[in-house]
Design an enzyme around this catalytic site. Structure first.
Site, PDB file in Angstrom:
ATOM      1  CB  CYS A 112       1.388   5.977  10.132  1.00 33.01           C
ATOM      2  SG  CYS A 112       1.485   4.182  10.273  1.00 33.01           S
ATOM      3  CE1 TYR A 151      -3.605  -2.348  -0.263  1.00 31.51           C
ATOM      4  CE2 TYR A 151      -3.633  -2.588   2.128  1.00 31.51           C
ATOM      5  CZ  TYR A 151      -4.133  -2.933   0.877  1.00 31.51           C
ATOM      6  OH  TYR A 151      -5.147  -3.854   0.763  1.00 31.51           O
TER       7      TYR A 151
END
Lengths: 344, 54, 344
Positions: C147, C12
């Site tokens: 993240c 991704y």
């Protein structure tokens, strides 16, 4: 730069249009109107645009002349003010249904209204570039397309143009943003989340557009059903086409390549492997693509053609910008190059 | 040019603003009343507390 | 044009990086590697990129020299091949955790691995531009950010830099794309849809980055918890900060404006009205923004600071491109101007 204003810019289509115009190389946004939000910064309503512009909403009465006027009002408003709007701008792109249909009788039937400005209907071109590109290029007034109609028409057009279809049943699945930004009991999250809710099983106004755009000498026999599903954006038209003569998959590829091979916003998606085999609106969010795929049923005359779009983009604001690009002589893909996200 | 009393954002009063007018701070979204134009100054306008009902 | 290749481009983060580089004015994508998908067109795995490029995946062994090499491998792979990668490109941006931490002991503790190339750790700059802009500008090797760490660090940095915080509890909500593209029992849709699933309640590896980046002379006392919620993209860090001395909301605005007022990708979102009052990852999907907001609690020394990002963008690929823009001397926002969608 060409000046553009948006009437009714606080709604979802108006907001998407504003996003596109702010990022467009050749348009300069002059004014955006909203009676409810007049005086407020646009990012109060469109949080994605925070920091992108200092623009504030203005009232309709303060609308000044500009080059291109985009109308994003709810259905049944623009038709009563078209003379005023036309006095303000050389070009008009109307995203509502008010000038989509050619026959006033259709407005009586589908929108229960006696059209107040029928003489304007022939002045508006139906704004689907893949089918009316040259007409749009030379038009001053263009009407946007209905989102469910857009994906259905694009899926069916190559077969109807060649008079191959006996009858078709169009079964559209749609996201919640089609209903617009006004909350209702039906759109209340605990009621709307996770539904598979038949919305207009036996009569949907977008059928009028299909019948109008797919009539090649004989009135097309089409049935139309809409079901709301668990998504915000997206429309998928599953078209069950019963052909006069069976065709092979190879012939279908040839037909669809012939019509759409050079189209910047149509992709043919019929793959034999991977998890993304057929069109799926999920990956189109924010892009102006219409993905089309098809499957031939062995031993019957049924062909299933699927058309997927983002209802706010190719089904509304994106398509409006594509049409405006043609009207103004800009590159057709200007401001429309976002490819969509994955995963999303 | 003046400042939002709530969050300190610099606010330019657009031409034609009148005393008593309500304007919205672009940063913190609070409603402000224009109490004077020269020098320009703003005060918190009476707030209607929205109930989210969550 | 600068040539860039992506190692591990079928995941991704790799796919998002490819989307950004294909749309970037100054990068030319040379090769993208994937052992599983070698020879296949990229849109087999990234459907949004269909029609955008003719690129096909290649095997790692066929990787050729280029200007910038982006590494998007799972954790624990780049660290064993860094010499080889460094021989192929002048610049390296590694999206994994393999060169994020300065202290090898942290890798033993959080990633249960004896780092095979500890001498490389001081050569990599921690790639968060808002905090290390000048260092990144002059670096050849930059590591991406975690993240959850990115949104937490950015939310907390202004308070820790000024030594205002006694203790903080960081409660992060995350979407499913953080887990990557490999399916597991836990990510199986019937198990994953609609969850509010505590993921690592009492020990999460991203804490190591917070402790490293928020240490201004004293080891920060921070607690970290992650909960998976029903979303694909998005990470929201709710930081419960207990300050040494209470501060007013106005002072907080001053502090955050001072540090972030000129930042292109940080927006302060603390509004008194409307439904978009505080940061929400939902509207950030595809954008490189980190939205930060805060609320002061009356009568206590608690301040709640909220940081929202798209974990695949500011939490990974978008941040990597932002860092690469600095390293190559391009405008920092080049290729990163998508504002996000609403509604979505």
């Amino acid at each position: 730069m060409v000046s553009a204003s948006i009437v009714g810019a606080s709604g979802y289509a108006g907001g998407e249009l504003l996003r596109l115009l702010l990022g467009h190389p050749s348009f300069k946004v002059k004014q955006v109107t909203s009676e409810t939000w007049a005086g407020k910064p646009v990012h109060f309503v469109h949080p994605n645009l925070r920091g992108r512009t200092e623009l504030r909403f203005v009232k309709l009465e303060d609308l000044e002349p500009c080059d291109v006027l985009f109308l994003a009002l709810p259905h049944g408003q623009a038709m009563y003010q078209i003379e005023h709007f036309a006095s303000l701008a050389h070009y008009i792109v109307d995203l509502s249904a008010d000038f989509r249909l050619k026959d006033p009788a259709d407005y009586r039937r589908w929108y229960e209204v006696e059209h107040p400005a029928p003489h304007w209907l022939p002045l508006f071109t139906y704004g689907l570039p893949e089918i009316h590109r040259e007409e749009i290029r030379s038009s001053r007034y263009v009407s946007g397309v209905g989102c469910n109609a857009a994906c259905s028409i694009l899926a069916l057009y190559p077969l109807y143009r060649r008079k191959l279809v006996e009858m078709a049943i169009v079964d559209v699945k749609v996201g919640s943003s089609e209903g617009g930004s006004k909350p209702t009991q039906a759109s209340h999250h605990p009621e709307r989340a996770g539904v598979m809710r038949p919305y207009a099983p036996a009569s949907h106004r977008h059928l009028a557009e299909l019948v109008q755009e797919l009539n090649f000498g004989e009135k097309p026999q089409i049935y139309f059903t809409v079901t709301s599903v668990d998504a915000v954006r997206g429309a998928l038209a599953t078209c069950h086409c019963f052909l006069k003569e069976p065709v092979s998959e190879k012939e279908l590829w040839k037909i669809y390549r012939e019509d759409y091979g050079a189209e910047p916003f149509i992709r043919l998606v019929s793959a034999k492997q991977g998890i993304h085999r057929y069109p799926d609106p999920k990956v189109l969010a924010g892009s102006n693509y219409c993905d089309i795929g098809f499957a031939v049923e062995e031993g019957t005359n049924r062909v299933v053609v699927m058309g997927a779009i983002d209802n706010l983009m190719k089904g509304s604001a994106g398509n409006a910008v594509q049409a405006a690009n043609l009207m103004l002589g800009f590159p057709e893909t200007a401001g429309l190059d976002f490819p969509g996200l994955h995963p999303v | 040019m003046t400042e939002c009393p709530e969050c300190g954002a610099t606010i330019n009063l657009p031409p034609g603003t009148e005393v008593g007018e309500i304007i919205t701070c672009p940063d913190c979204g609070v409603e402000l009343e224009v109490v004077s134009l020269n020098p320009p100054s703003l005060e918190l306008a009476p707030q209607v507390e929205e109930d989210w009902g969550e």
